[in-house]
Design an enzyme around this catalytic site. Structure first.
Site, PDB file in Angstrom:
ATOM      1  N   ASP A 109       0.861  -0.996  -0.004  1.00 29.69           N
ATOM      2  CA  ASP A 109       0.223  -0.108   0.176  1.00 29.69           C
ATOM      3  C   ASP A 109       0.968   1.476  -0.395  1.00 29.69           C
ATOM      4  O   ASP A 109       2.116   1.145   0.058  1.00 29.69           O
ATOM      5  CB  ASP A 109      -1.583   0.218   0.939  1.00 29.69           C
ATOM      6  CG  ASP A 109      -0.231  -0.175   2.559  1.00 29.69           C
ATOM      7  OD1 ASP A 109       0.768   1.148   3.470  1.00 29.69           O
ATOM      8  OD2 ASP A 109      -1.149  -0.657   3.441  1.00 29.69           O
ATOM      9  N   ILE A 110       0.214   2.766  -0.123  1.00 33.49           N
ATOM     10  CA  ILE A 110       0.607   3.478  -0.593  1.00 33.49           C
ATOM     11  C   ILE A 110       1.262   3.927   0.991  1.00 33.49           C
ATOM     12  O   ILE A 110       2.858   4.764   0.664  1.00 33.49           O
ATOM     13  CB  ILE A 110      -0.020   5.037  -0.186  1.00 33.49           C
ATOM     14  CG1 ILE A 110       0.526   6.005  -0.747  1.00 33.49           C
ATOM     15  CG2 ILE A 110      -1.308   4.834   0.505  1.00 33.49           C
ATOM     16  CD1 ILE A 110      -0.227   7.072  -1.771  1.00 33.49           C
TER      17      ILE A 110
END
Length: 301
Positions: A109-110
């Site tokens: 994820d980011i």
């Protein structure tokens, strides 16, 4: 003349992922020799293929040696090819390919940094991501809160999350004093935000998360944040052996000039350290003995 499954050839040829190609075949978007293709069709070099009425140059396994990259993902990059919000993606800094395309193995994820694997081999990517492969993923995680032995035992025994039971196969203290401490934890799957959700189930906040290993592949110290390195042939074959794929011993046919270009491209990469403190996320973990991937040797290919 050998043939291969249509969706595998299309994926290798850079048209899309193998799953995308299966969907496109099912919806009639792929034509082989003037006929609408069906799942299960096989093609050879003699066949003519069109996708959305556009001809496709097919790339077969014999023409495309297996290639694998490791990449040290920084914060704030997303694991998609094109982001509608215009955010930087993990594909932006990868070296260009003359044929085929890079396929990311799993996602981060980011807000998660660390090891990502890319390959040109769709079959290798699919096997590494499939739950049946039972590939372990190791993370370095910095947590805020008092972690007890009872919590660690619950995390290893299993916790009921909103999408089912989840657990770490191993979790151990790594480093740190005071409120923030580093732990290393291992998962055998890659559900969305699973590491964070497991810790949060115990009332513990995760404030830094970095993947440091995927199966036999470690994130080596010479691959700095925001940079990549291509694995050598021996390293690629070690990874393929984890999912029962045969070794790829086909010649890479790279001239000394091409190898020199790759070496220069590797050296020119811009290191992008952690945005909050300018330092690396965590000290490199000690690597266990045994088969692993990580030594840098571009010329060994």
């Amino acid at each position: 003349m050998s043939d291969e499954k249509l969706q595998k050839v299309l994926a290798r040829s850079g048209v899309g992922s193998r799953r995308e190609m299966e969907r496109w075949i099912e919806t009639g978007r792929v034509i082989v020799n003037g006929q609408v293709a069906t799942l299960g069709d096989r093609v050879s070099e003699a066949d003519q293929v069109r996708v959305d009425d556009q001809p496709v140059k097919l790339i077969f396994a014999s023409e495309s040696p297996r290639r694998v990259l490791i990449y040290n993902k920084p914060l704030d990059e997303v694991c998609t090819r094109h982001d509608p919000e215009g955010r930087p993606t993990v594909f932006d800094s990868l070296p260009p390919l003359k044929q085929g395309r890079w396929i990311v193995v799993g996602r981060l994820d980011i807000n998660t940094t660390g090891l990502l694997i890319f390959t040109t081999d769709g079959e290798l990517a699919n096997r590494l991501m499939h739950p049946s492969a039972q590939i372990d993923r190791e993370y370095a995680v910095r947590v805020l809160g008092d972690v007890t032995d009872e919590m660690l035992e619950r995390l290893k025994q299993g916790v009921l999350l909103e999408d089912g039971m989840a657990r770490f196969t191993d979790v151990r203290f790594f480093d740190g004093e005071g409120a923030n401490k580093w732990y290393h934890c291992v998962l055998m799957e890659g559900r969305n935000r699973e590491v964070r959700r497991l810790w949060e189930s115990q009332g513990i906040q995760v404030n830094r998360l970095k993947r440091v290993r995927f199966g036999p592949v470690f994130l080596p110290s010479d691959v700095k944040v925001g940079t990549w390195r291509e694995l050598g042939r021996k390293e690629c074959n070690i990874l393929a052996a984890e999912v029962d794929l045969p070794a790829d011993n086909s010649p890479l046919n790279k001239t000394p000039a091409q190898l020199e270009v790759e070496e220069r491209r590797f050296r020119r990469q811009r290191v992008r350290q952690h945005a909050t403190d300018g330092r690396s996320d965590v000290r490199a973990a000690k690597k266990p003995r045994g088969r692993s991937v990580g030594k840098r040797n571009l010329r060994s290919r």
